[in-house]
Design an enzyme around this catalytic site. Sequence first.
Site, PDB file in Angstrom:
ATOM      1  N   LEU A 133       0.806  -1.209   0.006  1.00 44.51           N
ATOM      2  CA  LEU A 133       0.099   0.201  -0.089  1.00 44.51           C
ATOM      3  C   LEU A 133       0.749   1.157  -0.107  1.00 44.51           C
ATOM      4  CD1 LEU A 133      -2.981  -0.844   2.458  1.00 44.51           C
ATOM      5  CD2 LEU A 133      -3.015  -0.567  -0.047  1.00 44.51           C
ATOM      6  N   ASP A 134       0.534   2.119  -0.681  1.00 46.28           N
ATOM      7  CA  ASP A 134       1.211   3.399  -0.795  1.00 46.28           C
ATOM      8  C   ASP A 134       1.368   4.090   0.513  1.00 46.28           C
ATOM      9  OD1 ASP A 134       2.027   2.965  -3.517  1.00 46.28           O
ATOM     10  OD2 ASP A 134       0.652   4.576  -4.272  1.00 46.28           O
ATOM     11  N   ASN A 135       2.386   4.916   0.773  1.00 50.62           N
ATOM     12  CA  ASN A 135       2.601   5.795   1.958  1.00 50.62           C
ATOM     13  C   ASN A 135       1.314   6.439   2.209  1.00 50.62           C
ATOM     14  OD1 ASN A 135       3.959   7.123   4.053  1.00 50.62           O
ATOM     15  ND2 ASN A 135       3.657   8.865   2.617  1.00 50.62           N
TER      16      ASN A 135
END
Length: 250
Positions: A133-135
Amino acid sequence: LEDTLTNAGLSREEREAVMRDHPQLATTYDLENEIQPRVNYLRFLHDNDRLGGESVASCILRQPQSLERDFHLVHECDNYAVVNKPWCVRLDTPRGWPGKTRFTPKYPGDVSVEDWLESKYPSWDTVRFCHQLDNATSGVLVAASNKRAAGEAARLFRERKAKKTYLAIVFGHPENDEWTVRAGMGRDPDDPKGFKEKIMDVEDGGKACETRFRVLTRGTLTLKGKYEGVPVSKVEVTPVTGRRHQIRVH
């Protein structure tokens, strides 16, 4: 809580207004593990000129929800822990980056998902994430307690037997209610860090991609600030493939 808000630059009247309009600050949010680190994070953004000229106090007044950092378990068993990843929280520093093999805090109270899981499961030898999951993205994140379980979950994602669904707020009102994007993607040669992706035909070296979109709601943004009142839509996003930055690019 009052001391923390005072140190963030809020006057007494502003503190009273925030706590009156957003009582979750005192009743639900954890001062030490949520509010104080989030204030430090806003200071970090401000000091690095990433708040668009806005002050920390103004940001908190406009959006007190920004002080939430809600780690919690969605599911756990012998082999897996499914955790709610808060927005703007990193999994860990990716292995293989030059000179970076471990998460490095950027501000006081900064923690990665791996840090949180290690404190929750001290018996695990290693935290193994089964997907990414992206930041900036919040949501469900699956971690495995052992190598075999991680491999089995990764296989399900690789063979597209696991399905992901995202919710996104986008500017504008899409003309169609549902549509699919199949534009290929590849690494952007103009990005000096070599991390960004762009639309690229498969014939030119891009990878085949597919993302399905469905509009759930059309309306206007109610969040206070410079975009308040502009047309926005809530969109359900289903990535069929799993390329980096796929949803954002498509």
